[in-house]
Design a protein around this motif. Structure first.
Motif, PDB file in Angstrom:
ATOM      1  N   SER A 264       0.873  -1.171   0.000  1.00 48.24           N
ATOM      2  CA  SER A 264       0.000   0.000   0.000  1.00 48.24           C
ATOM      3  C   SER A 264       0.907   1.217   0.000  1.00 48.24           C
ATOM      4  CB  SER A 264      -0.907   0.014   1.232  1.00 48.24           C
ATOM      5  OG  SER A 264      -1.716   1.171   1.240  1.00 48.24           O
ATOM      6  N   LEU A 265       1.079   1.830  -1.177  1.00 50.76           N
ATOM      7  CA  LEU A 265       2.052   2.914  -1.347  1.00 50.76           C
ATOM      8  C   LEU A 265       1.360   4.252  -1.588  1.00 50.76           C
ATOM      9  CD1 LEU A 265       4.729   1.050  -3.521  1.00 50.76           C
ATOM     10  CD2 LEU A 265       4.557   1.212  -1.034  1.00 50.76           C
ATOM     11  N   LEU A 266       0.282   4.503  -0.854  1.00 52.57           N
ATOM     12  CA  LEU A 266      -0.449   5.762  -0.995  1.00 52.57           C
ATOM     13  C   LEU A 266       0.453   6.955  -0.716  1.00 52.57           C
ATOM     14  CD1 LEU A 266      -3.716   4.834   0.940  1.00 52.57           C
ATOM     15  CD2 LEU A 266      -3.414   4.917  -1.529  1.00 52.57           C
ATOM     16  N   HIS A 267       0.215   8.027  -1.467  1.00 57.11           N
ATOM     17  CA  HIS A 267       0.931   9.278  -1.217  1.00 57.11           C
ATOM     18  C   HIS A 267       0.254  10.033  -0.070  1.00 57.11           C
ATOM     19  CE1 HIS A 267       2.770   9.477  -5.548  1.00 57.11           C
ATOM     20  NE2 HIS A 267       3.083   8.360  -4.907  1.00 57.11           N
ATOM     21  N   ASP A 268       0.922  11.075   0.386  1.00 56.35           N
ATOM     22  CA  ASP A 268       0.399  11.881   1.498  1.00 56.35           C
ATOM     23  C   ASP A 268      -0.615  12.877   0.957  1.00 56.35           C
ATOM     24  OD1 ASP A 268      -0.022  13.060   3.922  1.00 56.35           O
ATOM     25  OD2 ASP A 268       1.830  14.221   3.925  1.00 56.35           O
ATOM     26  N   GLN A 269      -1.854  12.439   0.858  1.00 59.93           N
ATOM     27  CA  GLN A 269      -2.945  13.262   0.344  1.00 59.93           C
ATOM     28  C   GLN A 269      -4.039  13.381   1.396  1.00 59.93           C
ATOM     29  OE1 GLN A 269      -3.181  14.896  -2.488  1.00 59.93           O
ATOM     30  NE2 GLN A 269      -1.409  14.105  -3.605  1.00 59.93           N
ATOM     31  N   PRO A 270      -4.714  14.544   1.467  1.00 56.39           N
ATOM     32  CA  PRO A 270      -5.764  14.706   2.483  1.00 56.39           C
ATOM     33  C   PRO A 270      -6.817  13.612   2.461  1.00 56.39           C
ATOM     34  CG  PRO A 270      -5.253  16.824   1.481  1.00 56.39           C
ATOM     35  CD  PRO A 270      -4.486  15.786   0.702  1.00 56.39           C
ATOM     36  N   VAL A 311       7.093   2.389   5.442  1.00 58.25           N
ATOM     37  CA  VAL A 311       8.170   3.010   4.668  1.00 58.25           C
ATOM     38  C   VAL A 311       7.778   4.443   4.332  1.00 58.25           C
ATOM     39  CG1 VAL A 311       8.886   0.796   3.711  1.00 58.25           C
ATOM     40  CG2 VAL A 311       7.230   2.190   2.468  1.00 58.25           C
ATOM     41  N   PRO A 312       8.729   5.305   4.024  1.00 58.08           N
ATOM     42  CA  PRO A 312       8.394   6.708   3.728  1.00 58.08           C
ATOM     43  C   PRO A 312       7.571   6.845   2.449  1.00 58.08           C
ATOM     44  CG  PRO A 312      10.728   6.463   4.266  1.00 58.08           C
ATOM     45  CD  PRO A 312      10.182   5.086   4.065  1.00 58.08           C
ATOM     46  N   TYR A 313       6.895   7.999   2.351  1.00 61.14           N
ATOM     47  CA  TYR A 313       6.143   8.315   1.139  1.00 61.14           C
ATOM     48  C   TYR A 313       7.071   8.449  -0.059  1.00 61.14           C
ATOM     49  CZ  TYR A 313       2.142   9.583   4.109  1.00 61.14           C
ATOM     50  OH  TYR A 313       1.091   9.579   5.017  1.00 61.14           O
ATOM     51  N   GLN A 314       6.598   7.959  -1.200  1.00 62.31           N
ATOM     52  CA  GLN A 314       7.253   8.159  -2.496  1.00 62.31           C
ATOM     53  C   GLN A 314       8.751   7.852  -2.441  1.00 62.31           C
ATOM     54  OE1 GLN A 314       4.780  12.112  -3.004  1.00 62.31           O
ATOM     55  NE2 GLN A 314       5.657  11.586  -4.995  1.00 62.31           N
ATOM     56  N   ASP A 315       9.069   6.690  -1.846  1.00 61.62           N
ATOM     57  CA  ASP A 315      10.467   6.291  -1.656  1.00 61.62           C
ATOM     58  C   ASP A 315      10.624   4.815  -2.039  1.00 61.62           C
ATOM     59  OD1 ASP A 315      13.068   5.837  -0.859  1.00 61.62           O
ATOM     60  OD2 ASP A 315      12.877   6.913   1.045  1.00 61.62           O
ATOM     61  N   PRO A 316      10.622   4.507  -3.354  1.00 62.36           N
ATOM     62  CA  PRO A 316      10.762   3.107  -3.765  1.00 62.36           C
ATOM     63  C   PRO A 316      12.012   2.419  -3.217  1.00 62.36           C
ATOM     64  CG  PRO A 316       9.969   4.419  -5.598  1.00 62.36           C
ATOM     65  CD  PRO A 316      10.338   5.388  -4.514  1.00 62.36           C
ATOM     66  N   PRO A 317      13.192   3.089  -3.132  1.00 56.78           N
ATOM     67  CA  PRO A 317      14.337   2.387  -2.546  1.00 56.78           C
ATOM     68  C   PRO A 317      14.089   1.927  -1.112  1.00 56.78           C
ATOM     69  CG  PRO A 317      15.089   4.282  -3.788  1.00 56.78           C
ATOM     70  CD  PRO A 317      13.605   4.386  -3.724  1.00 56.78           C
ATOM     71  N   ALA A 318      13.398   2.754  -0.305  1.00 49.36           N
ATOM     72  CA  ALA A 318      13.097   2.341   1.064  1.00 49.36           C
ATOM     73  C   ALA A 318      12.122   1.168   1.069  1.00 49.36           C
ATOM     74  CB  ALA A 318      12.514   3.514   1.847  1.00 49.36           C
ATOM     75  N   ALA A 319      11.145   1.189   0.173  1.00 50.19           N
ATOM     76  CA  ALA A 319      10.222   0.063   0.073  1.00 50.19           C
ATOM     77  C   ALA A 319      10.958  -1.202  -0.343  1.00 50.19           C
ATOM     78  CB  ALA A 319       9.104   0.391  -0.918  1.00 50.19           C
ATOM     79  N   ALA A 320      11.912  -1.059  -1.268  1.00 52.68           N
ATOM     80  CA  ALA A 320      12.694  -2.219  -1.705  1.00 52.68           C
ATOM     81  C   ALA A 320      13.503  -2.786  -0.541  1.00 52.68           C
ATOM     82  CB  ALA A 320      13.608  -1.821  -2.856  1.00 52.68           C
ATOM     83  N   ARG A 321      14.084  -1.916   0.281  1.00 52.80           N
ATOM     84  CA  ARG A 321      14.844  -2.401   1.436  1.00 52.80           C
ATOM     85  C   ARG A 321      13.944  -3.153   2.415  1.00 52.80           C
ATOM     86  NH1 ARG A 321      17.319   2.690   0.692  1.00 52.80           N
ATOM     87  NH2 ARG A 321      16.042   3.665   2.322  1.00 52.80           N
ATOM     88  N   ALA A 322      12.735  -2.646   2.639  1.00 49.50           N
ATOM     89  CA  ALA A 322      11.813  -3.321   3.544  1.00 49.50           C
ATOM     90  C   ALA A 322      11.433  -4.698   3.011  1.00 49.50           C
ATOM     91  CB  ALA A 322      10.562  -2.465   3.734  1.00 49.50           C
ATOM     92  N   ILE A 323      11.214  -4.788   1.704  1.00 54.51           N
ATOM     93  CA  ILE A 323      10.833  -6.081   1.122  1.00 54.51           C
ATOM     94  C   ILE A 323      12.007  -7.049   1.170  1.00 54.51           C
ATOM     95  CG2 ILE A 323      10.196  -7.182  -1.059  1.00 54.51           C
ATOM     96  CD1 ILE A 323       8.545  -4.566  -1.593  1.00 54.51           C
ATOM     97  N   ARG A 324      13.200  -6.566   0.905  1.00 54.54           N
ATOM     98  CA  ARG A 324      14.373  -7.457   1.007  1.00 54.54           C
ATOM     99  C   ARG A 324      14.561  -7.939   2.442  1.00 54.54           C
ATOM    100  NH1 ARG A 324      17.072  -3.248  -2.187  1.00 54.54           N
ATOM    101  NH2 ARG A 324      16.931  -3.802  -4.405  1.00 54.54           N
ATOM    102  N   ARG A 325      14.261  -7.074   3.398  1.00 55.25           N
ATOM    103  CA  ARG A 325      14.360  -7.479   4.808  1.00 55.25           C
ATOM    104  C   ARG A 325      13.389  -8.614   5.104  1.00 55.25           C
ATOM    105  NH1 ARG A 325      12.650  -3.697   9.968  1.00 55.25           N
ATOM    106  NH2 ARG A 325      12.954  -5.305  11.590  1.00 55.25           N
ATOM    107  N   LEU A 326      12.169  -8.492   4.632  1.00 58.22           N
ATOM    108  CA  LEU A 326      11.195  -9.564   4.821  1.00 58.22           C
ATOM    109  C   LEU A 326      11.610 -10.836   4.079  1.00 58.22           C
ATOM    110  CD1 LEU A 326       7.862  -7.547   4.456  1.00 58.22           C
ATOM    111  CD2 LEU A 326       8.622  -8.745   6.522  1.00 58.22           C
ATOM    112  N   ALA A 327      12.120 -10.661   2.862  1.00 62.60           N
ATOM    113  CA  ALA A 327      12.522 -11.829   2.068  1.00 62.60           C
ATOM    114  C   ALA A 327      13.660 -12.592   2.733  1.00 62.60           C
ATOM    115  CB  ALA A 327      12.935 -11.388   0.666  1.00 62.60           C
ATOM    116  N   GLY A 328      14.539 -11.866   3.429  1.00 62.98           N
ATOM    117  CA  GLY A 328      15.698 -12.502   4.035  1.00 62.98           C
ATOM    118  C   GLY A 328      15.484 -12.984   5.452  1.00 62.98           C
ATOM    119  N   ASP A 329      14.307 -12.763   6.019  1.00 66.49           N
ATOM    120  CA  ASP A 329      14.064 -13.115   7.417  1.00 66.49           C
ATOM    121  C   ASP A 329      12.729 -13.855   7.508  1.00 66.49           C
ATOM    122  OD1 ASP A 329      13.579 -13.231  10.150  1.00 66.49           O
ATOM    123  OD2 ASP A 329      14.444 -11.257  10.545  1.00 66.49           O
TER     124      ASP A 329
END
Length: 378
Positions: A264-270, A311-329
């Motif tokens: 769920s990668l929603l942006h910061d919108q009202p 993960v932070p808004y509009q930050d695909p690299p941070a999302a990728a790191r989170a997914i790799r963390r889950l994949a490796g653990d």
């Protein structure tokens, strides 16, 4: 009861409308007529409900849909005990219509199911010129106050109460967890489920898929807004991600089984700050860890239940790191999956609230027929 359910905006297979509310009404034995943009969405009515095709309200092209809705209400409204409206646009089809219904002796209960913060949503629409957005927001707030005086309101979120002067019942967006046991989350596939748009992170998904390939595949399920459709189609053709487009609810949910994570990668919108993404609850219900941006209600679920990562808004690299963390653990993703599943079953199960929804409509009909309900003069 005889229920007339109307939408000109939502997909006819909308989970809240068809798979939760209509299903709950039918289970209680009530008759449902479902008016929706079937042809425009390349859908057909389910065999267990009477379907009525309406034009789709899209962008600035809303006149035909409203005219058709007005004609439908005049024709089918007199036979209904409840008219359940799912779009704020449909409020424009009511002036005069209800007066004619009452003059004919019909006294249907008219209910507006408030799905979103309409005024905030308008600010996100590219087809609304910027100079018109402030007066349109003011007009929407005025229409909401008028609707509150004349109609019955259901709210999809507790936070929507702040927009109205009086409290209204909340029918939250919850999931129906499938019976277990479910497969453990895997390590090579993440899934996005829902409408795809810029503000919902469609382009972030593409960037994320490029970062994760080839170890982890990104799957996107849902219809796409015109401004991101070509990018998604091109990414699918190139093998960057797999975009399924729209899938019926049962087939879409089946794709969640065994996924590494749900996105769920929603942006910061009202419009997203007061809404709990239904997809997040679906991921939890299907035993899938969640990776979400910090929209308040989604992040609150992660913090409360420990069912994923934020993960932070509009930050695909941070999302990728989170997914790799889950994949490796494996322990981390299994723990997140179990906690999410447990919360969905014990606290976020639609079936625990379905009876309340139907009870509410039945009570309102009784009040209306006894003369205790609000009298609409729209």
């Amino acid at each position: 009861m005889r229920i007339l359910v109307v939408t000109v905006v939502h997909h006819p297979e909308d989970a809240r409308i068809l798979h939760r509310q209509i299903a709950a009404l039918r289970e209680r034995g009530h008759q449902v007529v479902y008016a929706a943009p079937f042809a425009a969405r390349d859908a057909v009515p389910r065999p267990y409900v009477e379907g009525v095709d309406l034009p789709r309200a899209l962008g600035r092209d809303r006149g035909a849909a409203l005219r058709a809705a007005r004609a439908l209400l005049a024709e089918r409204g007199p036979a209904a005990d409840v008219i359940l409206l799912h779009d704020p646009e449909l409020l424009l089809a009511l002036p005069g219509t209800l007066r004619r219904l009452r003059r004919s002796g019909a006294v249907p209960v008219v209910v507006w199911d408030v799905h979103e913060d309409t005024a905030a949503a308008l600010a996100m629409k590219d087809w609304v010129p910027r100079p018109l957005r402030p007066p349109l927001r003011a007009a929407v707030r005025a229409a909401e106050r008028l609707a509150e005086r004349r109609l019955r309101l259901l709210l999809a979120e507790e936070a929507y109460q702040d927009r109205f002067r009086h409290p209204h019942p909340v029918v939250p967006n919850l999931a129906a967890p499938p019976p277990g046991p479910l497969p453990a989350p895997g390590d090579d596939r993440v899934v996005y489920l829902g409408q795809l748009s810029r503000a919902r992170g469609a382009l972030d998904l593409i960037a994320l898929a490029r970062l994760l390939a080839p170890a982890v595949r990104v799957e996107a399920i849902g219809t796409a807004d015109p401004d991101v459709r070509d990018a998604l189609a091109a990414a699918d053709r190139a093998g960057v991600l797999r975009w399924y487009g729209f899938l019926p609810n049962d087939r879409a949910l089946a794709r969640l089984s065994g996924a590494l994570a749900g996105l769920s990668l929603l942006h910061d919108q009202p419009n997203y700050r007061h809404s709990r993404p239904t997809k997040v609850v679906e991921y939890m219900a299907h035993g899938v860890p969640v990776v979400t941006t910090p929209t308040p209600l989604a992040a609150g679920l992660i913090e409360r239940y420990g069912c994923g990562l934020v993960v932070p808004y509009q930050d695909p690299p941070a999302a990728a790191r989170a997914i790799r963390r889950l994949a490796g653990d494996a322990d981390l993703r299994l723990r997140a999956a179990r906690r999410g599943r447990e919360a969905a079953v014990t606290e976020l199960d639609w079936r625990h609230r379905a009876a309340d929804f139907v009870d509410l409509l039945e009570m309102w009909v009784k009040e209306e027929t006894s003369g205790a309900g609000p009298t609409s003069t729209l």
